[in-house]
Design an enzyme around this catalytic site. Structure first.
Site, PDB file in Angstrom:
ATOM      1  N   HIS A 250       0.786  -1.082  -0.067  1.00  0.00           N
ATOM      2  CA  HIS A 250       0.062   0.057  -0.226  1.00  0.00           C
ATOM      3  C   HIS A 250       0.891   1.076  -0.064  1.00  0.00           C
ATOM      4  CE1 HIS A 250      -2.986  -2.555   2.296  1.00  0.00           C
ATOM      5  NE2 HIS A 250      -3.429  -2.530   1.043  1.00  0.00           N
TER       6      HIS A 250
ATOM      7  N   GLN B 229     -17.937  -6.972  -1.510  1.00  0.00           N
ATOM      8  CA  GLN B 229     -16.972  -7.812  -2.286  1.00  0.00           C
ATOM      9  C   GLN B 229     -16.804  -9.202  -1.683  1.00  0.00           C
ATOM     10  OE1 GLN B 229     -13.813  -4.593  -2.452  1.00  0.00           O
ATOM     11  NE2 GLN B 229     -12.507  -6.377  -2.089  1.00  0.00           N
TER      12      GLN B 229
ATOM     13  N   GLY C  90      -2.623  -1.682  -7.490  1.00  0.00           N
ATOM     14  CA  GLY C  90      -1.575  -2.625  -7.433  1.00  0.00           C
ATOM     15  C   GLY C  90      -1.750  -3.737  -8.521  1.00  0.00           C
ATOM     16  N   GLN C  91      -0.944  -4.106  -9.199  1.00  0.00           N
ATOM     17  CA  GLN C  91      -0.833  -5.054 -10.187  1.00  0.00           C
ATOM     18  C   GLN C  91      -0.856  -6.383  -9.419  1.00  0.00           C
ATOM     19  OE1 GLN C  91      -0.759  -5.126 -13.636  1.00  0.00           O
ATOM     20  NE2 GLN C  91      -0.535  -7.150 -13.643  1.00  0.00           N
TER      21      GLN C  91
ATOM     22  N   ASP D  50      -3.627  -7.193  -7.519  1.00  0.00           N
ATOM     23  CA  ASP D  50      -5.017  -7.744  -7.986  1.00  0.00           C
ATOM     24  C   ASP D  50      -4.916  -7.487  -9.576  1.00  0.00           C
ATOM     25  OD1 ASP D  50      -6.126  -8.043  -5.269  1.00  0.00           O
ATOM     26  OD2 ASP D  50      -4.850  -6.424  -4.863  1.00  0.00           O
TER      27      ASP D  50
END
Ligand code: AMP
Length: 289
Positions: A29, A53, A153-154, A156
């Site tokens: 993060h 989610q 972020g990549q 996810d």
């Protein structure tokens, strides 16, 4: 409001960067926050454990909530504001938010539905309703905060592809910035869910990134067949019996359509269970030519 408050009447040169998170902040993060700080003069971190989610049998209740610690980390990282709405505030129709929720399927309010082709693969196969919940909340956050840029972020990768697509399809006036995966020295990708792992499980979990590295080596040596690259990952994962793979898939990183061969670029992605913890990881395979 922010623009007026902090910058008086001149709003011309103000760029707001938003980093959406579910809290329990870690170095991954912080890398998004750092990037946001480099590219904007006002950085907002949202912290919201989004009930939409989580499936009914998922870890909504157990998900780590550490707002005081997160606040300190944000302060140290130079974040200008935290947006941490209560569930009832963010989703008034939620009813009993604390029970986790099947809202993702029976939502009484308007929902954002990503293309089926993007939610029927990878994590979407195992988490029905998950990406609809993500897309709905991210749309709300983007509308509430109205940032110039939002950072994802990549780690996810499916989420990132779906958000890029939703921003394009719904003409949302925001730039989506994808950021690389931050890893521990062992290779394990930082994740709030790593808190669930015992030290022993943590060292076993490193096999996820090792298996992706194996496949990346094969790819660099010229292997282009998805089946072979996937088989290499599966073979490496099988060396740790405690790891229960959910999927190993190779798809196009933008469309998420499964690939038979990696021509230009491919996203090789894994989800696996280790005890009760679900872990994900991925690597982008790019043809250098
Ligand atoms: P989360 O709080 O898990 O919803 O994550 C918030 C954002 O941080 C998402 O865009 C994630 O992809 C990103 N993120 C989580 N872990 C990592 C990591 N290890 N490296 C880079 N970004 C990450």
């Amino acid at each position: 409001y922010l623009r007026r408050c902090r910058f008086g009447q001149s709003t011309q040169d103000v760029a707001i960067g938003l980093v959406p998170t579910m809290g329990a902040l870690h170095i991954g993060h912080l890398s998004l926050i750092e990037r946001a700080r480099q590219e904007n003069n006002f950085v907002i971190v949202s912290i919201f454990v989004n009930p939409l989610q989580f499936g009914p049998n998922e870890d909504f209740q157990q998900y780590p909530r550490q707002l005081d610690r997160d606040r300190q980390l944000c302060q140290q990282a130079g974040v200008d504001a935290i947006f941490a709405p209560a569930a009832e505030e963010a989703i008034p129709d939620l009813g009993n938010a604390s029970s986790g929720s099947s809202m993702s399927r029976d939502a009484p309010s308007t929902a954002v539905v990503p293309p089926e082709s993007m939610t029927s693969v990878l994590c979407g196969r195992f988490r029905p309703g998950h990406f609809q919940g993500v897309a709905t909340i991210v749309t709300k956050l983007l509308n509430l905060v109205q940032p110039n840029r939002a950072y994802f972020g990549q780690k996810d990768a499916q989420q990132l592809a779906i958000i890029r697509r939703l921003v394009a399809d719904l003409n949302l006036p925001v730039e989506i910035v994808g950021c690389p995966i931050l890893r521990e020295a062992s290779g394990l990708a930082y994740s709030s869910r790593n808190q669930y792992l015992t030290p022993e499980q943590k060292s076993l979990a490193a096999v996820l990134s090792h298996s992706l590295l194996q496949a990346e080596k094969l790819f660099k040596a010229g292997e282009r067949l998805s089946a072979s690259l996937i088989a290499a990952v599966e073979a490496e994962l099988a060396t740790v019996p405690a790891i229960m793979p959910e999927y190993v898939e190779l798809v196009h990183p933008n469309t998420l359509i499964p690939l038979e061969n990696v021509e230009e670029v491919g996203l090789l992605a894994i989800a696996a269970r280790l005890g009760a913890t679900r872990l994900i990881d991925n690597v982008l395979l790019k043809n250098r030519k």
